[in-house]
Design a protein around this motif. Structure first.
Motif, PDB file in Angstrom:
ATOM      1  N   ALA A 107       0.814  -1.343  -0.086  1.00  0.00           N
ATOM      2  CA  ALA A 107      -0.077   0.068   0.068  1.00  0.00           C
ATOM      3  C   ALA A 107       0.843   1.157   0.073  1.00  0.00           C
ATOM      4  O   ALA A 107       2.011   1.086   0.485  1.00  0.00           O
ATOM      5  CB  ALA A 107      -0.994  -0.134   1.236  1.00  0.00           C
ATOM      6  N   ILE A 108       0.085   2.258  -0.497  1.00  0.00           N
ATOM      7  CA  ILE A 108       0.854   3.619  -0.441  1.00  0.00           C
ATOM      8  C   ILE A 108       0.161   4.625   0.693  1.00  0.00           C
ATOM      9  O   ILE A 108      -1.072   4.480   0.610  1.00  0.00           O
ATOM     10  CB  ILE A 108       0.756   4.334  -1.510  1.00  0.00           C
ATOM     11  CG1 ILE A 108       1.642   3.507  -2.844  1.00  0.00           C
ATOM     12  CG2 ILE A 108       1.454   5.757  -1.600  1.00  0.00           C
ATOM     13  CD1 ILE A 108       1.329   3.750  -3.963  1.00  0.00           C
ATOM     14  N   TRP A 109       0.767   5.284   1.419  1.00  0.00           N
ATOM     15  CA  TRP A 109       0.294   6.241   2.511  1.00  0.00           C
ATOM     16  C   TRP A 109       0.835   7.619   2.167  1.00  0.00           C
ATOM     17  O   TRP A 109       2.230   7.578   2.025  1.00  0.00           O
ATOM     18  CB  TRP A 109       0.511   5.603   3.789  1.00  0.00           C
ATOM     19  CG  TRP A 109       0.093   6.476   5.040  1.00  0.00           C
ATOM     20  CD1 TRP A 109      -1.283   6.520   5.386  1.00  0.00           C
ATOM     21  CD2 TRP A 109       0.609   7.600   5.765  1.00  0.00           C
ATOM     22  NE1 TRP A 109      -1.354   7.460   6.560  1.00  0.00           N
ATOM     23  CE2 TRP A 109       0.062   8.131   6.550  1.00  0.00           C
ATOM     24  CE3 TRP A 109       1.791   8.055   5.587  1.00  0.00           C
ATOM     25  CZ2 TRP A 109       0.201   9.049   7.371  1.00  0.00           C
ATOM     26  CZ3 TRP A 109       2.369   9.153   6.284  1.00  0.00           C
ATOM     27  CH2 TRP A 109       1.517   9.665   7.427  1.00  0.00           C
ATOM     28  N   SER A 110      -0.230   8.811   2.116  1.00  0.00           N
ATOM     29  CA  SER A 110       0.786  10.138   2.060  1.00  0.00           C
ATOM     30  C   SER A 110      -0.123  10.866   3.164  1.00  0.00           C
ATOM     31  O   SER A 110      -1.223  10.800   3.250  1.00  0.00           O
ATOM     32  CB  SER A 110       0.756  10.550   0.690  1.00  0.00           C
ATOM     33  OG  SER A 110      -0.332  10.623   0.298  1.00  0.00           O
ATOM     34  N   HIS A 150       1.028  14.329  -1.720  1.00  0.00           N
ATOM     35  CA  HIS A 150      -0.277  13.818  -2.306  1.00  0.00           C
ATOM     36  C   HIS A 150       0.108  13.577  -3.818  1.00  0.00           C
ATOM     37  O   HIS A 150      -0.488  12.794  -4.323  1.00  0.00           O
ATOM     38  CB  HIS A 150      -1.459  14.494  -1.900  1.00  0.00           C
ATOM     39  CG  HIS A 150      -2.085  14.299  -0.568  1.00  0.00           C
ATOM     40  ND1 HIS A 150      -1.772  13.056   0.009  1.00  0.00           N
ATOM     41  CD2 HIS A 150      -2.864  14.926   0.025  1.00  0.00           C
ATOM     42  CE1 HIS A 150      -2.327  13.210   1.056  1.00  0.00           C
ATOM     43  NE2 HIS A 150      -3.373  14.097   1.241  1.00  0.00           N
ATOM     44  N   ALA A 195       1.915  10.762  -4.458  1.00  0.00           N
ATOM     45  CA  ALA A 195       1.377   9.429  -4.180  1.00  0.00           C
ATOM     46  C   ALA A 195       0.482   9.298  -5.181  1.00  0.00           C
ATOM     47  O   ALA A 195       0.240   8.082  -5.947  1.00  0.00           O
ATOM     48  CB  ALA A 195       0.508   9.496  -2.757  1.00  0.00           C
ATOM     49  N   GLN A 205       0.610   5.793  -7.431  1.00  0.00           N
ATOM     50  CA  GLN A 205      -0.775   4.807  -7.408  1.00  0.00           C
ATOM     51  C   GLN A 205      -1.240   4.672  -8.688  1.00  0.00           C
ATOM     52  O   GLN A 205      -1.509   3.389  -9.472  1.00  0.00           O
ATOM     53  CB  GLN A 205      -1.803   5.538  -6.720  1.00  0.00           C
ATOM     54  CG  GLN A 205      -3.113   4.681  -6.405  1.00  0.00           C
ATOM     55  CD  GLN A 205      -3.989   4.423  -7.667  1.00  0.00           C
ATOM     56  OE1 GLN A 205      -4.095   5.146  -8.322  1.00  0.00           O
ATOM     57  NE2 GLN A 205      -4.506   3.006  -7.740  1.00  0.00           N
ATOM     58  N   TRP A 234      -4.059   3.434  -2.172  1.00  0.00           N
ATOM     59  CA  TRP A 234      -3.587   4.483  -1.590  1.00  0.00           C
ATOM     60  C   TRP A 234      -4.314   4.919  -0.500  1.00  0.00           C
ATOM     61  O   TRP A 234      -5.653   5.139  -0.621  1.00  0.00           O
ATOM     62  CB  TRP A 234      -3.285   5.563  -2.564  1.00  0.00           C
ATOM     63  CG  TRP A 234      -3.043   6.821  -2.227  1.00  0.00           C
ATOM     64  CD1 TRP A 234      -2.438   7.365  -1.134  1.00  0.00           C
ATOM     65  CD2 TRP A 234      -3.639   8.134  -2.783  1.00  0.00           C
ATOM     66  NE1 TRP A 234      -2.419   8.898  -1.124  1.00  0.00           N
ATOM     67  CE2 TRP A 234      -2.931   9.208  -1.982  1.00  0.00           C
ATOM     68  CE3 TRP A 234      -4.335   8.445  -3.883  1.00  0.00           C
ATOM     69  CZ2 TRP A 234      -3.350  10.480  -2.214  1.00  0.00           C
ATOM     70  CZ3 TRP A 234      -4.740   9.611  -4.103  1.00  0.00           C
ATOM     71  CH2 TRP A 234      -4.232  10.890  -3.412  1.00  0.00           C
ATOM     72  N   ALA A 290      -5.057   8.382   1.571  1.00  0.00           N
ATOM     73  CA  ALA A 290      -4.726   9.801   1.907  1.00  0.00           C
ATOM     74  C   ALA A 290      -4.914  10.292   3.182  1.00  0.00           C
ATOM     75  O   ALA A 290      -6.133  10.401   3.530  1.00  0.00           O
ATOM     76  CB  ALA A 290      -5.383  10.589   0.654  1.00  0.00           C
ATOM     77  N   ARG A 336      -8.917   8.490  -6.649  1.00  0.00           N
ATOM     78  CA  ARG A 336      -7.968   7.187  -6.703  1.00  0.00           C
ATOM     79  C   ARG A 336      -7.658   6.553  -5.549  1.00  0.00           C
ATOM     80  O   ARG A 336      -7.196   5.298  -5.547  1.00  0.00           O
ATOM     81  CB  ARG A 336      -6.542   7.948  -7.232  1.00  0.00           C
ATOM     82  CG  ARG A 336      -6.759   8.622  -8.600  1.00  0.00           C
ATOM     83  CD  ARG A 336      -5.639   8.826  -9.535  1.00  0.00           C
ATOM     84  NE  ARG A 336      -4.909   7.306  -9.918  1.00  0.00           N
ATOM     85  CZ  ARG A 336      -5.557   6.610 -11.170  1.00  0.00           C
ATOM     86  NH1 ARG A 336      -6.179   7.485 -11.786  1.00  0.00           N
ATOM     87  NH2 ARG A 336      -5.334   5.777 -11.435  1.00  0.00           N
ATOM     88  N   SER A 337      -8.033   7.546  -4.374  1.00  0.00           N
ATOM     89  CA  SER A 337      -7.643   6.698  -3.062  1.00  0.00           C
ATOM     90  C   SER A 337      -8.592   5.612  -2.824  1.00  0.00           C
ATOM     91  O   SER A 337      -9.717   5.686  -3.020  1.00  0.00           O
ATOM     92  CB  SER A 337      -7.781   8.014  -1.940  1.00  0.00           C
ATOM     93  OG  SER A 337      -9.009   8.271  -1.771  1.00  0.00           O
TER      94      SER A 337
END
Length: 410
Positions: free
Chosen positions: A105-108, A116, A119, A123, A130, A132, A168-169
């Motif tokens: 996963a991606i976290w920003s 962001h 990210a 993503q 992702w 956010a 997108r998140s």
């Protein structure tokens, strides 16, 4: 984890949020990988801070410091913020990290908005889910006469980023109930299930252990505000008016009361106000200090002051959680309808006054001083305090990471 606020940057509650997650997530089954700017991006640094994670740092220029000529620089270089150049180096580095470590996963986290943007790009290129993290609101349209950000072009950029977040998140994290409600109003296309509340919290560090000796004359009540005082969001002028009146009436003087404003970020402005209201003997401005020293100072104070104006009702200062953990009496000058007041009342603390009213500031301060000097000021229970820890917040983030990553694999 894509974060501008990360060691060796000095100061700012955003550092503590990201570092807290990085420190506690491994115990929850998640290994953090951090993408952050190089140290040169930060005007103030604390090289003693340790980054408890695998960290990749890439070049980020601060337009105001690195790209300015005679103190001026093109405004386009500061959209969506002064570190927009970070995107150029962070995206390739992030892709290399994805290929090397195969994250789930991606976290920003915002602010800074460039995190962001990085990210969003990663993503789109990787397909990873992702999260956010909206630590602060990117937009505030509650007051048409004073929208945030005030600059129309920056508002448009922030609105575009918010729409990309909506599109997108996998999840949108906010730090207060009011922030979730505001996002739901603006992003009506996003289902309620995608919003998650993970508040700020306090650190369970050694700095909290043991008693701390008081300094200064005995009998003088020391009230401490630790952290930035924003001219709009935490304007203390009504409080200063109250102090001036109480001083004139002989209720307060330098022998029985001292307000310490630590690391305000706006000392010059505040110093001019102290002269204006004639309270230089009652209020002392002190510089930034390391986090551990700041915590010890909080524990040594007779009382802790929280300031939060009505235009920030959907925000809770991160210091509130540290205040609760320090176990000292808290005087909150805020708006009674805001999330800060609601959190304190939920913890059993009712020493709250209206920041916008000088008379109410005076009344609340006198009541607070009387209760604190008698040892009767309300404190949060140990059970209520335990719920506010960084460990508890990290558990919540780990559960969310489990959820979005399982959704992807399914």
């Amino acid at each position: 984890m894509i974060a501008y606020h990360f060691p060796p940057l000095a100061g700012g509650s955003g550092i503590l949020r990201t570092v807290g997650f990085a420190r506690h997530l491994p115990a929850c089954g998640w290994q953090p990988l951090v993408l952050s700017p190089s140290a040169s991006a930060y005007a103030q640094r604390d090289d003693a801070q340790l980054a408890p994670a695998t960290v990749r740092r890439t070049v980020a220029l601060d337009a105001a410091r690195h790209l300015a000529i005679a103190g001026r620089y093109p405004r386009c270089l500061a959209l969506p913020d002064r570190w927009s150049s970070w995107w150029l180096s962070a995206v390739p580095a992030g892709l290399r990290m994805i290929r090397l470590y195969r994250p789930d996963a991606i976290w920003s986290t915002y602010p800074i908005a460039t995190a962001h943007l990085i990210a969003i790009t990663l993503q789109k290129l990787s397909g990873l889910p992702w999260i956010a993290d909206q630590r602060d609101p990117m937009l505030d349209d509650s007051d048409p006469l004073a929208p945030y950000p005030p600059e129309a072009r920056l508002r448009r950029v922030h609105a575009w980023i918010e729409q990309r977040i909506a599109a997108r998140s996998a999840a949108i994290v906010c730090t207060t109930p009011g922030a979730i409600a505001a996002h739901e109003r603006r992003l009506a296309q996003v289902g309620r299930a995608r919003f998650h509340l993970i508040e700020n919290g306090y650190d369970d560090g050694h700095e909290h252990d043991g008693a701390t000796e008081r300094t200064g004359p005995r009998g003088r009540f020391l009230l401490l505000h630790s952290g930035v005082i924003y001219p709009s969001e935490r304007d203390p002028q009504a409080l200063f008016q109250a102090l001036a009146r109480l001083r004139q009436d002989g209720v307060l003087h330098a022998r029985n009361f001292q307000l310490v404003l630590r690391a305000t970020g706006h000392d010059a402005w505040l110093a001019s106000l102290l002269v204006k209201y004639g309270i230089l003997d009652l209020v002392r401005l002190e510089p930034l200090q390391p986090h551990g020293a700041a915590l010890r100072e909080m524990q040594a104070a007779d009382g802790l002051l929280l300031l939060q104006a009505a235009n920030c009702n959907a925000q809770i200062p991160a210091k509130l959680y540290e205040y609760l953990r320090c176990g000292r009496p808290i005087l909150a000058l805020t708006d009674l309808a805001g999330d800060s007041a609601a959190t304190l009342r939920h913890c059993g603390i009712d020493t709250i006054g209206q920041l916008a009213s000088s008379s109410d500031c005076a009344h609340a301060l006198l009541r607070f001083l009387a209760l604190a000097r008698q040892g009767r000021a309300p404190l949060a229970s140990p059970a209520a305090v335990a719920l506010q820890s960084r460990q508890a917040r990290s558990n919540a983030l780990a559960q969310l990471l489990d959820q979005v990553s399982h959704r992807r694999s399914a």
